[in-house]
Design a protein around this motif. Structure first.
Motif, short mmCIF file in Angstrom:
data_model
loop_
_atom_site.label_atom_id
_atom_site.label_comp_id
_atom_site.label_asym_id
_atom_site.label_seq_id
_atom_site.Cartn_x
_atom_site.Cartn_y
_atom_site.Cartn_z
N GLY A 236 37.31 -7.31 1.40
CA GLY A 236 36.97 -8.45 3.64
C GLY A 236 37.87 -7.05 4.41
O GLY A 236 36.80 -6.86 5.36
N PHE A 237 38.41 -5.80 4.21
CA PHE A 237 39.09 -5.03 5.47
C PHE A 237 37.46 -3.98 5.71
O PHE A 237 37.58 -3.83 5.98
CB PHE A 237 40.07 -4.00 5.25
N ILE A 238 37.29 -3.89 4.38
CA ILE A 238 35.93 -3.55 4.44
C ILE A 238 34.91 -3.61 5.14
O ILE A 238 33.75 -3.08 6.19
CB ILE A 238 35.24 -2.74 3.24
N VAL A 239 34.51 -4.73 5.15
CA VAL A 239 33.40 -5.82 6.09
C VAL A 239 33.87 -5.52 7.51
O VAL A 239 33.06 -5.25 8.08
CB VAL A 239 33.78 -7.17 5.28
N ILE A 240 35.36 -6.34 8.10
CA ILE A 240 35.71 -5.75 8.93
C ILE A 240 35.56 -4.48 9.93
O ILE A 240 35.93 -4.72 10.87
CB ILE A 240 36.62 -7.18 9.63
N ILE A 241 36.17 -3.83 9.05
CA ILE A 241 36.03 -2.44 9.30
C ILE A 241 34.48 -1.66 9.61
O ILE A 241 34.39 -0.77 10.76
CB ILE A 241 36.32 -1.06 8.57
N MET A 242 33.81 -2.32 9.37
CA MET A 242 32.43 -1.69 9.35
C MET A 242 31.03 -2.59 10.64
O MET A 242 31.01 -1.98 11.52
CB MET A 242 31.41 -2.39 8.18
N GLY A 243 32.01 -3.75 10.88
CA GLY A 243 31.60 -4.82 11.31
C GLY A 243 31.95 -4.10 13.56
O GLY A 243 31.61 -4.74 14.06
N GLY A 244 33.51 -3.76 12.50
CA GLY A 244 34.50 -3.60 14.53
C GLY A 244 34.55 -4.86 14.01
O GLY A 244 34.93 -6.08 13.64
N LEU A 245 36.57 -4.61 13.80
CA LEU A 245 37.96 -5.49 13.77
C LEU A 245 37.71 -6.43 14.82
O LEU A 245 37.69 -6.50 16.33
CB LEU A 245 39.30 -5.33 14.47
N GLY A 246 37.87 -7.45 14.79
CA GLY A 246 37.86 -8.83 15.62
C GLY A 246 36.19 -9.18 16.36
O GLY A 246 36.32 -10.75 16.97
N ASN A 247 34.96 -8.88 15.17
CA ASN A 247 34.18 -8.71 15.41
C ASN A 247 33.71 -9.48 14.78
O ASN A 247 32.44 -8.91 13.66
CB ASN A 247 32.75 -7.67 15.97
N LEU A 248 33.32 -10.83 14.89
CA LEU A 248 32.65 -11.68 13.61
C LEU A 248 31.58 -11.45 13.67
O LEU A 248 31.19 -11.74 12.06
CB LEU A 248 33.46 -13.53 13.83
N MET A 249 30.86 -11.89 14.28
CA MET A 249 29.12 -11.82 14.64
C MET A 249 28.46 -10.49 13.42
O MET A 249 27.53 -10.61 12.79
CB MET A 249 28.48 -12.29 15.41
N ALA A 250 29.21 -9.57 14.03
CA ALA A 250 29.31 -7.93 13.46
C ALA A 250 29.79 -7.91 11.82
O ALA A 250 28.97 -7.53 10.98
CB ALA A 250 30.15 -7.06 14.35
N GLY A 251 30.29 -8.96 12.76
CA GLY A 251 30.90 -8.99 10.30
C GLY A 251 30.36 -9.51 9.33
O GLY A 251 30.43 -9.04 8.12
N LEU A 252 30.12 -10.34 9.99
CA LEU A 252 29.12 -10.81 9.21
C LEU A 252 27.66 -9.99 8.52
O LEU A 252 27.73 -10.29 7.60
CB LEU A 252 28.00 -12.43 9.87
N ALA A 253 27.51 -9.20 9.70
CA ALA A 253 25.83 -8.94 9.29
C ALA A 253 26.15 -7.33 8.52
O ALA A 253 26.22 -7.37 7.21
CB ALA A 253 25.84 -8.07 10.83
N ALA A 254 27.69 -6.78 8.56
CA ALA A 254 28.49 -5.66 8.33
C ALA A 254 28.18 -6.44 6.14
O ALA A 254 28.27 -6.38 5.34
CB ALA A 254 29.67 -5.91 8.61
N ALA A 255 29.37 -7.75 6.27
CA ALA A 255 28.80 -8.48 4.97
C ALA A 255 27.66 -8.31 3.76
O ALA A 255 27.93 -7.65 2.80
CB ALA A 255 29.33 -9.66 5.23
#
Length: 302
Positions: A236-255
């Motif tokens: 989970g932390f890998i995903v949110i680091i890739m997308g940017g902490l707190g950036n929910l939409m980018a997090g889904l794309a990063a996943a």
């Protein structure tokens, strides 16, 4: 199998979509809690683990199929999130509002770490440290040249649907817009009259509920134990680091991107390189893109 055959493989594409959807669902709650409250929930994977055990008990002891148990598991996770917010974290957030903001991330990290240890040991005492598993919808289906089991197809549909539903909720509903406002401009949200306390407990409930749902889905696909939470937290932390902490939409794309990297990387190398690929991506993104691979800006949303 040649390199081109691997890239064009429908089997691998399905596996990548499934992995990305599950990673997105796991990371969603982690990112939501951090984005709205700046809390580092290192116990997040343990909530996923609790969801897996809840689905296991519902199926093996109560005879409730995971498909029907999933809404109950998600509601149970949401209720646990609300209870933990009111019991442990509301006072911590009040101290942030009163001048303790610089200590928020460190204090939340310690508190969640303690909860993680407690949850793991309680589950180990209740179910033993050994891995558990069950069979559900494991018949093989064929769609063209792609072979898949029913439980994997169900997991993809539910995880992908849940991620899309949350994305629409954040973009279309008043409460979702309030959550986004709190993520992007916390002090401004106070000024314009956002009910910050309500948004915070809703974020906890939604974050824990989505984690429990992810656990129920994962329980259909692989073995799990009381100590499976830590690798899931790291993913989970890998995903949110890739997308940017707190950036929910980018997090889904990063996943989804992480699912593609893992699946195709393992196919091109071997399964023993899975952890190397995941942690290698994590380190590279931290070094080369410290604000997130998909982050639009380096603006601090505090």
């Amino acid at each position: 199998m040649s390199f081109i055959d691997i890239l064009l493989s429908g089997q691998l594409l399905f596996a990548a979509l499934l992995a990305g959807s599950l990673y997105g669902l796991v990371a969603l709650g982690l990112n939501l809690v951090y984005g709205t409250m700046r809390m580092l929930n290192v116990a997040h994977g343990d909530i996923v683990m609790l969801g897996a055990y809840a689905a296991f008990v519902a199926y093996s002891a109560l005879g409730i199929a995971p498909l029907y148990a999933m809404p109950l598991v998600a509601l149970g996770g949401a209720g646990l999130g609300y209870l933990m917010y009111r019991t442990f974290f509301k006072r911590l957030l009040s101290s942030q509002r009163n001048g303790g903001g610089n200590r928020m991330e460190g204090n939340s990290l310690l508190l969640f770490f303690g909860l993680s240890i407690v949850i793991q040991n309680i589950m180990a005492l209740a179910f033993s440290p050994n891995s558990q598993a069950y069979s559900y919808l494991d018949q093989v289906l064929h769609v063209g040249n792609v072979s898949m089991t029913g439980n994997r197809l169900l997991a993809l549909a539910v995880a992908g649907g849940a991620c899309l539903a949350v994305a629409l909720f954040l973009r279309r509903s008043v409460t979702g817009l309030a959550m986004r406002a709190l993520i992007e401009r916390r002090e401004a949200a106070y000024v314009v009259g956002v009910d910050v306390n309500r948004v915070q407990w809703l974020s906890f409930a939604l974050g824990f509920g989505s984690a429990a749902l992810a656990g129920a889905l994962i329980s259909m696909l692989e073995q799990f134990s009381p100590f499976v939470g830590f690798p899931l937290t790291i993913a989970g932390f890998i995903v949110i680091i890739m997308g940017g902490l707190g950036n929910l939409m980018a997090g889904l794309a990063a996943a989804l991107l992480l699912g593609v990297i893992e699946t195709y990387g393992v196919a091109l190398t071997s399964a023993t390189f899975r952890s190397v690929l995941l942690y290698g991506v994590f380190v590279l993104v931290l070094v080369l893109f410290p604000n997130g691979l998909l982050s639009r800006s380096a603006v601090a949303r505090r």
